[in-house]
Design a protein around this motif. Structure first.
Motif, mmCIF file in Angstrom:
data_model
loop_
_atom_site.group_PDB
_atom_site.id
_atom_site.type_symbol
_atom_site.label_atom_id
_atom_site.label_comp_id
_atom_site.label_asym_id
_atom_site.label_seq_id
_atom_site.Cartn_x
_atom_site.Cartn_y
_atom_site.Cartn_z
ATOM 1 N N MET A 1 0.845 -1.186 0.000
ATOM 2 C CA MET A 1 0.000 0.000 0.000
ATOM 3 C C MET A 1 0.888 1.246 0.000
ATOM 4 N N PRO A 2 0.578 2.228 -0.831
ATOM 5 C CA PRO A 2 1.390 3.448 -0.880
ATOM 6 C C PRO A 2 1.298 4.254 0.414
ATOM 7 N N VAL A 3 2.361 4.962 0.716
ATOM 8 C CA VAL A 3 2.406 5.889 1.847
ATOM 9 C C VAL A 3 2.825 7.252 1.318
ATOM 10 N N ILE A 4 2.568 8.276 2.107
ATOM 11 C CA ILE A 4 2.979 9.625 1.737
ATOM 12 C C ILE A 4 4.183 10.004 2.582
ATOM 13 N N ALA A 5 5.251 10.390 1.917
ATOM 14 C CA ALA A 5 6.478 10.805 2.600
ATOM 15 C C ALA A 5 6.679 12.290 2.393
ATOM 16 N N LEU A 6 7.010 12.981 3.479
ATOM 17 C CA LEU A 6 7.389 14.383 3.419
ATOM 18 C C LEU A 6 8.808 14.507 3.947
ATOM 19 N N VAL A 7 9.639 15.229 3.218
ATOM 20 C CA VAL A 7 10.972 15.575 3.676
ATOM 21 C C VAL A 7 11.012 17.099 3.700
ATOM 22 N N VAL A 8 11.250 17.658 4.874
ATOM 23 C CA VAL A 8 11.175 19.103 5.056
ATOM 24 C C VAL A 8 12.545 19.615 5.498
ATOM 25 N N ASP A 9 13.054 20.585 4.753
ATOM 26 C CA ASP A 9 14.335 21.230 5.039
ATOM 27 C C ASP A 9 14.006 22.607 5.615
ATOM 28 N N ILE A 10 14.488 22.886 6.813
ATOM 29 C CA ILE A 10 14.147 24.123 7.513
ATOM 30 C C ILE A 10 15.414 24.865 7.912
ATOM 31 N N THR A 11 15.446 26.167 7.635
ATOM 32 C CA THR A 11 16.500 27.043 8.135
ATOM 33 C C THR A 11 15.831 28.087 9.014
ATOM 34 N N VAL A 12 16.209 28.106 10.284
ATOM 35 C CA VAL A 12 15.592 28.988 11.274
ATOM 36 C C VAL A 12 16.456 30.237 11.444
ATOM 37 N N LYS A 13 15.808 31.371 11.589
ATOM 38 C CA LYS A 13 16.550 32.602 11.890
ATOM 39 C C LYS A 13 17.077 32.518 13.321
ATOM 40 N N GLU A 14 18.299 32.975 13.501
ATOM 41 C CA GLU A 14 18.984 32.810 14.786
ATOM 42 C C GLU A 14 18.170 33.346 15.968
ATOM 43 N N GLN A 44 18.135 18.009 14.116
ATOM 44 C CA GLN A 44 18.904 19.250 14.042
ATOM 45 C C GLN A 44 20.284 18.918 13.488
ATOM 46 N N SER A 45 20.743 19.692 12.521
ATOM 47 C CA SER A 45 22.046 19.468 11.908
ATOM 48 C C SER A 45 23.160 19.605 12.940
ATOM 49 N N ALA A 46 24.132 18.705 12.879
ATOM 50 C CA ALA A 46 25.301 18.796 13.756
ATOM 51 C C ALA A 46 26.242 19.905 13.294
ATOM 52 N N ASP A 47 26.189 20.251 12.018
ATOM 53 C CA ASP A 47 27.083 21.266 11.447
ATOM 54 C C ASP A 47 26.536 22.685 11.560
ATOM 55 N N ASP A 48 25.210 22.800 11.609
ATOM 56 C CA ASP A 48 24.580 24.122 11.629
ATOM 57 C C ASP A 48 23.349 24.053 12.532
ATOM 58 N N PRO A 49 23.415 24.601 13.728
ATOM 59 C CA PRO A 49 22.302 24.480 14.674
ATOM 60 C C PRO A 49 21.028 25.193 14.231
ATOM 61 N N LEU A 50 21.077 25.925 13.115
ATOM 62 C CA LEU A 50 19.874 26.583 12.601
ATOM 63 C C LEU A 50 19.208 25.789 11.477
ATOM 64 N N LYS A 51 19.778 24.631 11.135
ATOM 65 C CA LYS A 51 19.232 23.763 10.083
ATOM 66 C C LYS A 51 18.553 22.553 10.712
ATOM 67 N N PHE A 52 17.359 22.254 10.204
ATOM 68 C CA PHE A 52 16.582 21.120 10.690
ATOM 69 C C PHE A 52 16.030 20.349 9.508
ATOM 70 N N TYR A 53 15.825 19.060 9.742
ATOM 71 C CA TYR A 53 15.259 18.185 8.727
ATOM 72 C C TYR A 53 14.139 17.391 9.377
ATOM 73 N N LEU A 54 12.985 17.378 8.723
ATOM 74 C CA LEU A 54 11.866 16.576 9.192
ATOM 75 C C LEU A 54 11.633 15.460 8.190
ATOM 76 N N TYR A 55 11.316 14.281 8.716
ATOM 77 C CA TYR A 55 10.929 13.147 7.886
ATOM 78 C C TYR A 55 9.602 12.653 8.428
ATOM 79 N N GLU A 56 8.575 12.726 7.592
ATOM 80 C CA GLU A 56 7.231 12.376 8.021
ATOM 81 C C GLU A 56 6.643 11.338 7.072
ATOM 82 N N LEU A 57 5.964 10.343 7.624
ATOM 83 C CA LEU A 57 5.267 9.332 6.821
ATOM 84 C C LEU A 57 3.819 9.264 7.273
ATOM 85 N N TYR A 58 2.916 9.279 6.296
ATOM 86 C CA TYR A 58 1.485 9.196 6.568
ATOM 87 C C TYR A 58 0.884 8.050 5.772
ATOM 88 N N ALA A 59 -0.096 7.393 6.363
ATOM 89 C CA ALA A 59 -0.714 6.228 5.738
ATOM 90 C C ALA A 59 -1.452 6.579 4.450
#
Length: 99
Positions: A1-14, A44-59
């Protein structure tokens, strides 16, 4: 059965980092309790504390639509729209390779 994947790249202002950390924790904890949310990881990125990555899976699309209506996600959206962060979202319909 297919799933929905979201990959979100976030850069936060300091100057918005503390607020973002609070918001994303609420979003992740809430999402993990939702029906149809199979996975929600926030990294949270180890190289840049203002970079985040989300990985989401939905049915399915209904599960994603449910997530999109939750107040904790709406708070994140408001934060981004207010200039607290820049995001890029990639969405894919896929299948588990190990089934």
């Amino acid at each position: 059965m297919p799933v929905i994947a979201l990959v979100v790249d976030i850069t936060v202002k300091e100057d918005s980092l503390k607020e973002f950390l609070d918001l994303i924790e609420k979003d992740a904890v809430g999402a993990r309790q939702e029906p149809g949310c199979l996975r929600f990881d926030a990294v949270q990125s180890a190289d840049d504390p203002l970079k985040f990555y989300l990985y989401e899976l939905y049915a399915d699309e209904d599960a994603l639509a449910y997530h999109n209506e939750q107040p904790y996600l709406k708070d994140v959206v408001t934060f981004v729209q207010g200039g607290g962060a820049v995001i890029e979202v990639k969405k894919a319909l896929g299948k588990f390779m190990t089934e």
